[in-house]
Design an enzyme around this catalytic site. Structure first.
Site, PDB file in Angstrom:
ATOM      1  N   ARG A  15       0.859  -1.192   0.000  1.00 49.52           N
ATOM      2  CA  ARG A  15       0.000   0.000   0.000  1.00 49.52           C
ATOM      3  C   ARG A  15       0.892   1.238   0.000  1.00 49.52           C
ATOM      4  NH1 ARG A  15      -2.137   1.280   5.359  1.00 49.52           N
ATOM      5  NH2 ARG A  15      -0.624   2.941   5.228  1.00 49.52           N
ATOM      6  N   TYR A  71       4.407   6.274  11.083  1.00 50.11           N
ATOM      7  CA  TYR A  71       4.709   4.910  11.551  1.00 50.11           C
ATOM      8  C   TYR A  71       5.609   4.089  10.626  1.00 50.11           C
ATOM      9  CZ  TYR A  71       0.577   4.061   8.585  1.00 50.11           C
ATOM     10  OH  TYR A  71      -0.314   4.028   7.546  1.00 50.11           O
ATOM     11  N   HIS A  97      -3.745   4.924   4.273  1.00 48.67           N
ATOM     12  CA  HIS A  97      -4.897   4.032   4.421  1.00 48.67           C
ATOM     13  C   HIS A  97      -6.188   4.761   4.079  1.00 48.67           C
ATOM     14  CE1 HIS A  97      -7.624   1.032   6.119  1.00 48.67           C
ATOM     15  NE2 HIS A  97      -8.237   2.039   6.719  1.00 48.67           N
TER      16      HIS A  97
HETATM   17  C1  LIG Z   1     -14.251  -5.468  12.975  1.00 49.65           C
HETATM   18  C2  LIG Z   1     -13.518  -4.189  12.629  1.00 49.65           C
HETATM   19  N1  LIG Z   1     -12.490  -3.770  13.413  1.00 49.65           N
HETATM   20  C3  LIG Z   1     -11.826  -2.629  13.134  1.00 49.65           C
HETATM   21  C4  LIG Z   1     -12.190  -1.869  12.049  1.00 49.65           C
HETATM   22  C5  LIG Z   1     -11.430  -0.552  11.736  1.00 49.65           C
HETATM   23  N2  LIG Z   1     -10.525  -0.749  10.593  1.00 49.65           N
HETATM   24  C6  LIG Z   1     -10.879  -0.370   9.367  1.00 49.65           C
HETATM   25  S1  LIG Z   1      -9.710  -0.706   8.216  1.00 49.65           S
HETATM   26  C7  LIG Z   1      -8.660  -1.397   9.384  1.00 49.65           C
HETATM   27  C8  LIG Z   1      -7.326  -1.975   8.972  1.00 49.65           C
HETATM   28  C9  LIG Z   1      -7.491  -3.049   7.926  1.00 49.65           C
HETATM   29  O1  LIG Z   1      -6.231  -3.521   7.499  1.00 49.65           O
HETATM   30  P1  LIG Z   1      -6.109  -4.686   6.457  1.00 49.65           P
HETATM   31  O2  LIG Z   1      -6.986  -5.842   6.827  1.00 49.65           O
HETATM   32  O3  LIG Z   1      -4.672  -5.006   6.280  1.00 49.65           O
HETATM   33  O4  LIG Z   1      -6.777  -4.083   5.138  1.00 49.65           O
HETATM   34  P2  LIG Z   1      -6.236  -2.898   4.185  1.00 49.65           P
HETATM   35  O5  LIG Z   1      -6.883  -1.644   4.677  1.00 49.65           O
HETATM   36  O6  LIG Z   1      -4.748  -2.875   4.235  1.00 49.65           O
HETATM   37  O7  LIG Z   1      -6.751  -3.290   2.821  1.00 49.65           O
HETATM   38  C10 LIG Z   1      -9.238  -1.317  10.653  1.00 49.65           C
HETATM   39  C11 LIG Z   1      -8.605  -1.802  11.885  1.00 49.65           C
HETATM   40  C12 LIG Z   1     -13.289  -2.328  11.245  1.00 49.65           C
HETATM   41  N3  LIG Z   1     -13.693  -1.672  10.163  1.00 49.65           N
HETATM   42  N4  LIG Z   1     -13.916  -3.507  11.555  1.00 49.65           N
END
Ligand SMILES: Cc1ncc(C[n+]2csc(CCOP(=O)(O)OP(=O)(O)O)c2C)c(N)n1
Ligand SMILES: [Mg+2]
Length: 233
Positions: free
Chosen positions: A131, A144, A135
Site C-alpha cells: 500500500r 509509523y 490508508h
Molecule cells: C471489525 C472491525 N475492526 C476494526 C475496524 C477498523 N478498521 C478499518 S480498516 C482497518 C485496517 C485493515 O487492514 P487490512 O486488513 O490489512 O486491510 P487494508 O486496509 O490494508 O486493505 C481497521 C482496523 C473495522 N472496520 N472492523
C-alpha cells in the site's frame, strides 16, 4: 462480498452463500477479499473451517499489502510463515502470488475459479503487494513507517510492469499508453461530475440532524425517539 464495513465478516458471508449455492444445485460461486490485518479476526478462521468442511465453491483472497493502517502485517501473521500457510492447516489448497504481476494474478485467480466451478472446493490466495498511499484521508503513514519505504518495495508498480511487458512483446506502445491514460482520466472525471450532479456537502445539500435518526429502524425504538426529542429536531 463487501456488504458490511466490519472487517472479515465478508468471508463468512461468502462461504455461507457458496454453501447455499451448492446445496441448491446452483452453479454460481462466491469470492471474498480480506486484508492482511483482517485475517486476525475470528471470522477468518470460522470461514475457513466451514469452507473446508463443506467444500464450499468459494475463492478466498487475502490482499497482503503489508499494512493494516499503522500495524505491520507481521503482527496479524504471528508465527505463520505466510498468510497462505494459514489455509493449509484447514486442508484448503493455498497459493501465494506476486500481487503486482497482472498476468500471475490473472492465472492464479482463473485457476481458483475453475476449481470452485468444478466443485472441487475452496482455494485461498495470498496476493503479496504494497500500500503505497495512506490508508485513508485521515491517515498519515509518515507517523509509523519510513518515508522512502515504498521506493524500496521490490515488486514495482503493477501498471508499469504490465506496460513494459506488453511493449516488449510488441503489442503496446508508449503512445497508446499515454492515450489510454488520458481516456481513463476523462472517464473518471466524467463519473465524478455525474456523481457531484446529485449534490455535494460543499454545495449545501447537508443532511439535517433529523436525518440522522431515519433509515435504520422501520419502527423507531423509544430511546431513539427520546434522543430525537432531546435534540429538538
Ligand atoms: C471489525 C472491525 N475492526 C476494526 C475496524 C477498523 N478498521 C478499518 S480498516 C482497518 C485496517 C485493515 O487492514 P487490512 O486488513 O490489512 O486491510 P487494508 O486496509 O490494508 O486493505 C481497521 C482496523 C473495522 N472496520 N472492523
Ligand atoms: Mg493491509
Amino acid at each position: 462480498f463487501s456488504i458490511s464495513g466490519n472487517l472479515a465478516t465478508q468471508y463468512i458471508q461468502a462461504v455461507g452463500w457458496a454453501m447455499a449455492s451448492a446445496i441448491s444445485n446452483d452453479s454460481r460461486i462466491a469470492a471474498a477479499w480480506i486484508g492482511d490485518g483482517s485475517t486476525a479476526e475470528s471470522d477468518f478462521h470460522a470461514a475457513l473451517v466451514f469452507a473446508s468442511t463443506y467444500k464450499a465453491p468459494v475463492v478466498l483472497n487475502v490482499v497482503n499489502n503489508q499494512w493494516a493502517i499503522s500495524t505491520f502485517q507481521g503482527i496479524a501473521r504471528g508465527g505463520s510463515g505466510t498468510f497462505a500457510a494459514r489455509g493449509l492447516g484447514f486442508g484448503i489448497p493455498s497459493l501465494r502470488v506476486d500481487g503486482n504481476d497482472y498476468l500471475a494474478v490473472h492465472a492464479v485467480a482463473k485457476w481458483a475459479v475453475e476449481r470452485a466451478r468444478a466443485n472441487l472446493g475452496p482455494t485461498l490466495v495470498e496476493y503479496v503487494t504494497y500500500r503505497v498511499g495512506a490508508h485513508s484521508t485521515s491517515d498519515d503513514p509518515s507517523a509509523y513507517r519510513p518515508k522512502a519505504e515504498s521506493d524500496a518495495w521490490p515488486l514495482g508498480d503493477p501498471v508499469i510492469r504490465l506496460k513494459n511487458h506488453l511493449i516488449q512483446k510488441g503489442v503496446w506502445s508508449e503512445d497508446r499508453h499515454t492515450q489510454s491514460e488520458a481516456e481513463i482520466l476523462e472517464t473518471v472525471i466524467a463519473a465524478q461530475k455525474e456523481a457531484e450532479g446529485h449534490g455535494t456537502l460543499h454545495a449545501g445539500g447537508k443532511p439535517s440532524t433529523r436525518d440522522m435518526f431515519e433509515g435504520v429502524y422501520a419502527e423507531m425504538p423509544p430511546h431513539l425517539r427520546r434522543q430525537r426529542q432531546q435534540a429538538g429536531v
